[in-house]
Design a protein around this motif. Structure first.
Motif, PDB file in Angstrom:
ATOM      1  N   THR A  57      52.632  42.386  37.410  1.00  0.00           N
ATOM      2  CA  THR A  57      51.922  43.264  36.469  1.00  0.00           C
ATOM      3  C   THR A  57      50.483  42.779  36.317  1.00  0.00           C
ATOM      4  O   THR A  57      50.260  41.627  35.947  1.00  0.00           O
ATOM      5  CB  THR A  57      52.605  43.209  35.079  1.00  0.00           C
ATOM      6  OG1 THR A  57      53.981  43.533  35.239  1.00  0.00           O
ATOM      7  CG2 THR A  57      51.967  44.189  34.103  1.00  0.00           C
ATOM      8  N   SER A  58      49.522  43.635  36.612  1.00  0.00           N
ATOM      9  CA  SER A  58      48.119  43.252  36.404  1.00  0.00           C
ATOM     10  C   SER A  58      47.755  43.540  34.956  1.00  0.00           C
ATOM     11  O   SER A  58      48.012  44.636  34.456  1.00  0.00           O
ATOM     12  CB  SER A  58      47.190  44.076  37.293  1.00  0.00           C
ATOM     13  OG  SER A  58      47.587  43.924  38.626  1.00  0.00           O
ATOM     14  N   ILE A  59      47.142  42.569  34.325  1.00  0.00           N
ATOM     15  CA  ILE A  59      46.739  42.779  32.928  1.00  0.00           C
ATOM     16  C   ILE A  59      45.228  43.005  32.887  1.00  0.00           C
ATOM     17  O   ILE A  59      44.447  42.152  33.305  1.00  0.00           O
ATOM     18  CB  ILE A  59      47.137  41.590  32.045  1.00  0.00           C
ATOM     19  CG1 ILE A  59      48.646  41.323  32.198  1.00  0.00           C
ATOM     20  CG2 ILE A  59      46.772  41.865  30.593  1.00  0.00           C
ATOM     21  CD1 ILE A  59      49.177  40.230  31.303  1.00  0.00           C
ATOM     22  N   VAL A  60      44.862  44.187  32.419  1.00  0.00           N
ATOM     23  CA  VAL A  60      43.448  44.566  32.348  1.00  0.00           C
ATOM     24  C   VAL A  60      43.057  44.635  30.880  1.00  0.00           C
ATOM     25  O   VAL A  60      43.794  45.179  30.057  1.00  0.00           O
ATOM     26  CB  VAL A  60      43.228  45.941  33.033  1.00  0.00           C
ATOM     27  CG1 VAL A  60      41.780  46.409  32.856  1.00  0.00           C
ATOM     28  CG2 VAL A  60      43.590  45.860  34.515  1.00  0.00           C
TER      29      VAL A  60
ATOM     30  N   THR B 168      44.708  50.205  41.476  1.00  0.00           N
ATOM     31  CA  THR B 168      45.381  50.192  42.774  1.00  0.00           C
ATOM     32  C   THR B 168      45.011  48.922  43.529  1.00  0.00           C
ATOM     33  O   THR B 168      45.881  48.276  44.131  1.00  0.00           O
ATOM     34  CB  THR B 168      44.984  51.439  43.599  1.00  0.00           C
ATOM     35  OG1 THR B 168      45.204  52.580  42.781  1.00  0.00           O
ATOM     36  CG2 THR B 168      45.795  51.562  44.868  1.00  0.00           C
ATOM     37  N   SER B 169      43.734  48.532  43.490  1.00  0.00           N
ATOM     38  CA  SER B 169      43.381  47.331  44.245  1.00  0.00           C
ATOM     39  C   SER B 169      44.011  46.090  43.622  1.00  0.00           C
ATOM     40  O   SER B 169      44.461  45.200  44.327  1.00  0.00           O
ATOM     41  CB  SER B 169      41.864  47.191  44.413  1.00  0.00           C
ATOM     42  OG  SER B 169      41.303  46.773  43.214  1.00  0.00           O
TER      43      SER B 169
ATOM     44  N   GLU C  81      48.298  41.946  44.036  1.00  0.00           N
ATOM     45  CA  GLU C  81      49.546  41.330  43.545  1.00  0.00           C
ATOM     46  C   GLU C  81      50.596  41.332  44.651  1.00  0.00           C
ATOM     47  O   GLU C  81      51.286  40.356  44.865  1.00  0.00           O
ATOM     48  CB  GLU C  81      50.128  42.122  42.348  1.00  0.00           C
ATOM     49  CG  GLU C  81      49.248  42.223  41.119  1.00  0.00           C
ATOM     50  CD  GLU C  81      49.382  41.020  40.201  1.00  0.00           C
ATOM     51  OE1 GLU C  81      50.105  40.093  40.561  1.00  0.00           O
ATOM     52  OE2 GLU C  81      48.711  41.015  39.142  1.00  0.00           O
ATOM     53  N   GLN C  82      50.678  42.479  45.336  1.00  0.00           N
ATOM     54  CA  GLN C  82      51.711  42.592  46.371  1.00  0.00           C
ATOM     55  C   GLN C  82      51.423  41.653  47.533  1.00  0.00           C
ATOM     56  O   GLN C  82      52.323  41.025  48.071  1.00  0.00           O
ATOM     57  CB  GLN C  82      51.804  44.040  46.851  1.00  0.00           C
ATOM     58  CG  GLN C  82      52.513  44.902  45.828  1.00  0.00           C
ATOM     59  CD  GLN C  82      52.643  46.333  46.279  1.00  0.00           C
ATOM     60  OE1 GLN C  82      51.762  46.850  46.973  1.00  0.00           O
ATOM     61  NE2 GLN C  82      53.732  46.953  45.910  1.00  0.00           N
ATOM     62  N   ALA C  83      50.128  41.562  47.894  1.00  0.00           N
ATOM     63  CA  ALA C  83      49.753  40.703  49.013  1.00  0.00           C
ATOM     64  C   ALA C  83      50.027  39.240  48.693  1.00  0.00           C
ATOM     65  O   ALA C  83      50.340  38.440  49.565  1.00  0.00           O
ATOM     66  CB  ALA C  83      48.283  40.900  49.354  1.00  0.00           C
ATOM     67  N   ALA C  84      49.931  38.898  47.394  1.00  0.00           N
ATOM     68  CA  ALA C  84      50.117  37.493  46.992  1.00  0.00           C
ATOM     69  C   ALA C  84      51.580  37.066  47.087  1.00  0.00           C
ATOM     70  O   ALA C  84      51.906  35.890  47.053  1.00  0.00           O
ATOM     71  CB  ALA C  84      49.607  37.305  45.574  1.00  0.00           C
TER      72      ALA C  84
ATOM     73  N   SER D 164      37.867  55.867  38.820  1.00  0.00           N
ATOM     74  CA  SER D 164      37.404  54.476  38.910  1.00  0.00           C
ATOM     75  C   SER D 164      38.472  53.519  38.377  1.00  0.00           C
ATOM     76  O   SER D 164      38.723  52.470  38.965  1.00  0.00           O
ATOM     77  CB  SER D 164      36.120  54.266  38.112  1.00  0.00           C
ATOM     78  OG  SER D 164      35.131  55.137  38.573  1.00  0.00           O
ATOM     79  N   TYR D 165      39.100  53.890  37.259  1.00  0.00           N
ATOM     80  CA  TYR D 165      40.187  53.041  36.748  1.00  0.00           C
ATOM     81  C   TYR D 165      41.315  52.982  37.774  1.00  0.00           C
ATOM     82  O   TYR D 165      41.896  51.931  38.023  1.00  0.00           O
ATOM     83  CB  TYR D 165      40.728  53.573  35.411  1.00  0.00           C
ATOM     84  CG  TYR D 165      39.896  53.161  34.215  1.00  0.00           C
ATOM     85  CD1 TYR D 165      40.026  51.890  33.651  1.00  0.00           C
ATOM     86  CD2 TYR D 165      38.979  54.028  33.639  1.00  0.00           C
ATOM     87  CE1 TYR D 165      39.263  51.503  32.549  1.00  0.00           C
ATOM     88  CE2 TYR D 165      38.216  53.654  32.542  1.00  0.00           C
ATOM     89  CZ  TYR D 165      38.358  52.389  31.997  1.00  0.00           C
ATOM     90  OH  TYR D 165      37.608  51.992  30.920  1.00  0.00           O
TER      91      TYR D 165
END
Ligand code: ADP
Ligand code: GLC
Length: 515
Positions: free
Chosen positions: A183-186, A505-506, A511-514, A499-500
């Protein structure tokens, strides 16, 4: 409050984006349910714009005392949300969750916890901040994290907004690092002037272990606990609400003490301009104004002006420019510069056909209210001040004024000037933050200018901009194209939501690549 038109059974929109993301949007205010300023508007419009692109968006927000779950026909979740106030488990508070589906498939979940939110007021009442705000918003931040953990689908983005959700990134990383791996926290900064600063003795309200009390991560140099400061260091990515403000907050002058932290995170910080919700803020659909209009029926605007003058008790004078101000009354908004400027401009008038009229709608403490009241009493046929918060009146001023004055000392984005343009109400602004990003000066660019910009916030500079606007108004051949240009500027959420989306998405791909 009739909320029926916001509630819908329509399912999510078709996917326009490449990938459907599950997004939880946490905000202490969401219009029209709760609002003290622009955050409320953004928290209702951005989730909708993302949902329109096919994302699965859930808003989480407090159920304040003025909201009636029955009248709003909310559905109650059978399972309460257990919100520990310390460590992983201790001293749990059981919150009731109420939900409904808004237009375009956005779901909104209200967190009901009587001891924290079951009272009148969002952050305070009668000019007084609530004494337990440290506790209330620590609880809310923790509730957001617990809600995200218990969500039925994997959450791709937890989108936190302002200091009220500042502790959420810390709770997530401290207690549930594993669970939040994907989960990305923005964290979006809507206004750096508000950081959620509390006396050190309130640290216990966070429930965090002592080690956080011994670091500078959560504490200011003056020894206060600072919720936003913590959040800015623990969130994966930071955004703010205009590109200009993203630069300003990295300087000592605009960083409110946090500029070094923001400089250190500059690779993770982006400014994305807010948009306008043109289903609410546009003169052809506005439900609060008596005559609707658009570019092809500008006569309607004249009728709104006459009605506003009448309603406010001003002489009905079509030829006098009518200026409007719609504002929270705080240091930020430059009211202290506006008042003497207007006083000087109106004192010098020789002819009653000269000058302008001014209506001001503003909520705030007595120091500002009194100054505005005195100004209105000095010029009874020229100035009217309506104290308090009045949503319908905000719309009527947008539609009925010729000019909207926004003399903010700093302005992260500012929505009123953006709305004004759609109403053909030409903005006069101070060149700062989002105001500078959205309004271009007529003198600088006679072909494309959309308003009047003063470069510095002094009485002289502001007076100059107001005088230029008043003079231009008197030349309809010049004024009409200016109004039309302003009305044609498109600040819909479409671009900003994209833009959000690209940011989310990036982050998701990283996260997935990590893994
Ligand atoms: P901020 O969030 O700093 O207050 P914005 O310009 O972003 O500034 O947003 C202000 C929002 O609050 C707009 O929707 C505006 O119409 C509304 N608003 C501000 N003051 C009042 C008031 N006294 N009554 C009604 N609406 C208000
Ligand atoms: C804040 C800012 C304002 C911004 C709003 C919504 O309250 O003061 O400039 O438009 O948040 O992001």
């Amino acid at each position: 409050m009739d909320l029926s038109r916001y509630i819908s059974k329509k399912e999510s929109s078709k996917l326009v984006a490449n990938q459907r993301l599950n997004i939880i949007f946490a905000s202490s205010e969401v219009a029209p349910f709760s609002k003290s300023g622009g955050l409320g508007d953004v928290a209702s419009a951005l989730p909708r714009a993302l949902a329109q692109r096919g994302h699965n968006v859930v808003i989480v927000t407090p159920l304040y005392g003025h909201l009636d779950s029955e009248q709003m026909r909310l559905s109650r979740r059978l399972q309460p949300l257990e919100v520990p106030r310390k460590s992983k488990q201790q001293s749990k508070v059981e919150a009731t969750l109420w939900e409904t589906r808004l237009n375009h498939g956005v779901r909104i979940v209200f967190v009901e916890a009587e001891e924290y939110f079951g009272r009148q007021g969002l952050y305070g009442y009668d000019d007084q901040a609530f004494e337990d705000n440290a506790d209330r918003f620590a609880f809310f931040s923790r509730a957001v994290v617990e809600f995200t953990r218990s969500f039925a689908l994997p959450v791709d983005v937890l989108h936190c907004n302002d200091w009220h959700t500042g502790l959420a990134p810390i709770y997530a990383k401290h207690y549930f690092d594993e669970e939040f791996q994907d989960t990305s926290i923005v964290m979006t900064i809507h206004n750096l002037a508000y950081q959620g600063k509390f006396d050190a003795s309130e640290f216990d309200a966070t429930g965090l272990p002592q080690k956080y009390a011994d670091t500078s991560e959560l504490f200011d140099e003056d020894g206060n606990v600072n919720y936003l400061k913590g959040g800015l260091q623990y969130a994966d990515h930071l955004t703010t609400v205009s590109p200009g403000y993203a630069d300003e907050i990295q300087t000592e002058a605009g960083g409110f003490g946090l500029h070094e932290i923001l400089q250190n995170r500059s690779d993770d910080l982006v400014g994305i301009l807010n948009g306008a919700d043109y289903t609410v803020w546009a003169p052809d659909v506005d439900r609060h104004i008596s005559v609707r209009y658009d570019i092809d029926s500008l006569n309607g605007k004249r009728r709104n002006k006459a009605e506003l003058q009448h309603r406010m008790g001003l002489p009905i004078r079509p030829t006098l420019p009518l200026l409007g101000v719609i504002s929270r009354l705080t240091e930020q908004k430059g009211i202290d510069v506006l008042v003497p400027t207007i006083r000087t401009l109106l004192s010098d008038l020789e002819d009653e056909r000269d000058g302008f009229q001014l209506v001001i709608l503003g909520e705030g403490p007595p120091q500002f209210r009194d100054a505005l009241q005195e100004l209105a009493e000095s010029f009874p046929t020229r100035v009217v001040f309506q104290p308090g918060y009045d949503e319908a009146m905000a719309h009527r001023i947008q539609a009925g004024s010729d000019v909207l004055v926004v003399p903010s000392r700093f302005e992260p984005c500012g929505l009123t000037q953006i709305y004004a343009m759609r109403y053909g109400t030409v903005p006069v602004v101070h060149s700062t933050g989002g105001l500078a990003d959205t309004v271009s000066d007529l003198r600088e660019d006679p072909e494309k200018g959309t308003g009047f910009v003063c470069q510095e916030l002094t009485e002289d500079a502001l007076a100059g901009a107001i005088e230029r606007a008043s003079a231009a108004y008197r030349n309809y051949r010049k004024w009409r194209p200016l109004m039309v240009r302003a009305m044609e500027r498109d600040f819909s959420w479409h671009e900003s939501a994209r833009s959000y989306e690209s940011l989310f998405t990036s982050l998701h791909q990283q996260e997935q690549a990590a893994e």
